[in-house]
Design a protein around this motif. Structure first.
Motif, PDB file in Angstrom:
ATOM      1  N   THR A  29       0.850  -1.184   0.000  1.00 20.15           N
ATOM      2  CA  THR A  29       0.000   0.000   0.000  1.00 20.15           C
ATOM      3  C   THR A  29       0.890   1.241   0.000  1.00 20.15           C
ATOM      4  N   ALA A  30       0.981   1.907  -1.153  1.00 22.16           N
ATOM      5  CA  ALA A  30       1.824   3.103  -1.268  1.00 22.16           C
ATOM      6  C   ALA A  30       1.122   4.312  -0.667  1.00 22.16           C
ATOM      7  N   LEU A  31      -0.197   4.382  -0.825  1.00 20.46           N
ATOM      8  CA  LEU A  31      -1.004   5.455  -0.216  1.00 20.46           C
ATOM      9  C   LEU A  31      -2.277   4.825   0.345  1.00 20.46           C
ATOM     10  N   GLU A  49       9.704  10.006   5.019  1.00 21.20           N
ATOM     11  CA  GLU A  49      10.920   9.232   4.819  1.00 21.20           C
ATOM     12  C   GLU A  49      10.781   8.369   3.575  1.00 21.20           C
ATOM     13  N   SER A  50      11.863   7.703   3.218  1.00 21.49           N
ATOM     14  CA  SER A  50      11.853   6.835   2.044  1.00 21.49           C
ATOM     15  C   SER A  50      10.723   5.800   2.169  1.00 21.49           C
ATOM     16  N   GLY A  51       9.956   5.659   1.088  1.00 20.70           N
ATOM     17  CA  GLY A  51       8.860   4.691   1.096  1.00 20.70           C
ATOM     18  C   GLY A  51       7.559   5.243   1.635  1.00 20.70           C
ATOM     19  N   ALA A  52       7.534   6.527   1.986  1.00 15.12           N
ATOM     20  CA  ALA A  52       6.328   7.131   2.578  1.00 15.12           C
ATOM     21  C   ALA A  52       5.199   7.288   1.552  1.00 15.12           C
ATOM     22  N   GLY A  53       5.547   7.296   0.263  1.00 12.52           N
ATOM     23  CA  GLY A  53       4.524   7.446  -0.767  1.00 12.52           C
ATOM     24  C   GLY A  53       4.609   8.753  -1.527  1.00 12.52           C
ATOM     25  N   LYS A  54       5.691   9.503  -1.339  1.00 10.80           N
ATOM     26  CA  LYS A  54       5.800  10.851  -1.931  1.00 10.80           C
ATOM     27  C   LYS A  54       5.829  10.806  -3.464  1.00 10.80           C
ATOM     28  N   SER A  55       6.624   9.899  -4.022  1.00 10.02           N
ATOM     29  CA  SER A  55       6.723   9.827  -5.489  1.00 10.02           C
ATOM     30  C   SER A  55       5.396   9.385  -6.094  1.00 10.02           C
ATOM     31  N   THR A  56       4.758   8.448  -5.433  1.00  4.61           N
ATOM     32  CA  THR A  56       3.457   7.974  -5.914  1.00  4.61           C
ATOM     33  C   THR A  56       2.461   9.139  -5.942  1.00  4.61           C
ATOM     34  N   LEU A  57       2.513   9.942  -4.895  1.00  2.00           N
ATOM     35  CA  LEU A  57       1.634  11.113  -4.793  1.00  2.00           C
ATOM     36  C   LEU A  57       1.875  12.071  -5.969  1.00  2.00           C
TER      37      LEU A  57
END
Ligand SMILES: Nc1ncnc2c1ncn2[C@@H]1O[C@H](COP(=O)(O)OP(=O)(O)OP(=O)(O)O)[C@@H](O)[C@H]1O
Length: 253
Positions: A29-31, A49-57
């Motif tokens: 679950t990315a978001l 932090e890394s893996g928090a979902g920022k790029s997906t957002l």
């Protein structure tokens, strides 16, 4: 669409957005059920932090990825309602700036900045020149990326992102490869961009200083969950301080 619906109060809205990758036996679950809105003309930080979902957002705001559940609105339009052609047209109104600058090495500053127009079969040499001057690189227009410093490269990338007059500028760790002083200059430039053109700016970063310097609000993500949205009350004059002042501030002198 972003270019036509310029009256929407929010540049971006996420409504209960979930994005899962993988399969049913190994879901990632990315978001997770994320809802927030970014007011037009604001500078909005995304921290995590890394893996928090920022790029997906960011990819979702840019229409490059889509929710498993929920809705993403850009400029008041639900991206899921757009045809591919409409989505492509909307993406021309979204500028993107990356940590690694992503300039084309064998093109000059002028040619790099003109690229988004060229891809749309457009020409506007005056706009290209104006944007290069806006980012303070008029004296480097004929140079190639290899002849520029990191900060100058990021200025070119910002001019390139602005040449299509985007209403939304997505910045993915734009200062992570830069030293403290150059970071301050690039953040000042982003704030000037918002002040001059009214561009809504989304700043993905892990640098708290950057958020404090220019953001109006910041969303904090942890493993796909939106933990909080904070209003940033910092004195925005702080980012204009000299390198020495900054070191003194950080070291507590
Ligand atoms: N295409 C994909 N396939 C499978 N899992 C993915 C995919 N994209 C992202 N993920 C997973 O989703 C989660 C969020 O990833 P994302 O890249 O959005 O995080 P991030 O906050 O941008 O991290 P970083 O700061 O390291 O870039 C991570 O667990 C990641 O492994």
């Amino acid at each position: 669409m972003l270019s036509s619906n310029t009256t929407a109060a929010n540049a971006v809205e996420f409504h209960s957005v979930t994005r899962q990758f993988g399969d049913s036996t190994h879901p990632v679950t990315a978001l997770a059920d994320v809802s927030f809105a970014i007011p037009r003309g604001s500078v909005f930080g995304v921290l995590g932090e890394s893996g928090a979902g920022k790029s997906t957002l960011l990819r979702m705001m840019n229409g490059l990825d889509h929710p498993t559940e929920g809705r993403v609105l850009v400029g008041g339009t639900d991206l899921a309602t757009l045809t591919q052609k409409q989505l492509n047209r909307m993406r021309h109104k979204i500028g993107v700036v990356f940590q690694a600058f992503n300039l084309v090495g064998n093109l000059t500053v002028t040619q790099n900045v003109a690229l988004p127009l060229k891809l749309q079969k457009l020409k506007d040499p005056q706009k290209v020149e104006d944007m290069i001057n806006f980012v303070g690189l008029g004296h480097r227009a004929g140079h190639y990326p290899a002849q520029l410093s990191g900060g100058e490269k990021q200025r070119v990338a910002i001019a390139r992102a602005l040449v299509t007059s985007p209403l939304l500028l997505l910045c993915d760790e734009p200062t992570s490869a830069l030293d403290t002083h150059t970071t301050g200059e690039i953040l000042d430039l982003l704030r000037s961009t918002r002040d001059r053109f009214g561009t809504t700016i989304v700043l993905v970063t892990h640098e708290l200083d950057a958020v404090k310097a220019i953001c109006d609000q910041a969303a904090i993500f942890e493993t796909g969950h939106l933990k909080d949205i904070v209003s940033v009350n910092a004195s925005h004059a702080e980012s204009s301080q000299t390198y020495l002042d900054h070191v003194r501030t950080v070291l507590g002198e």
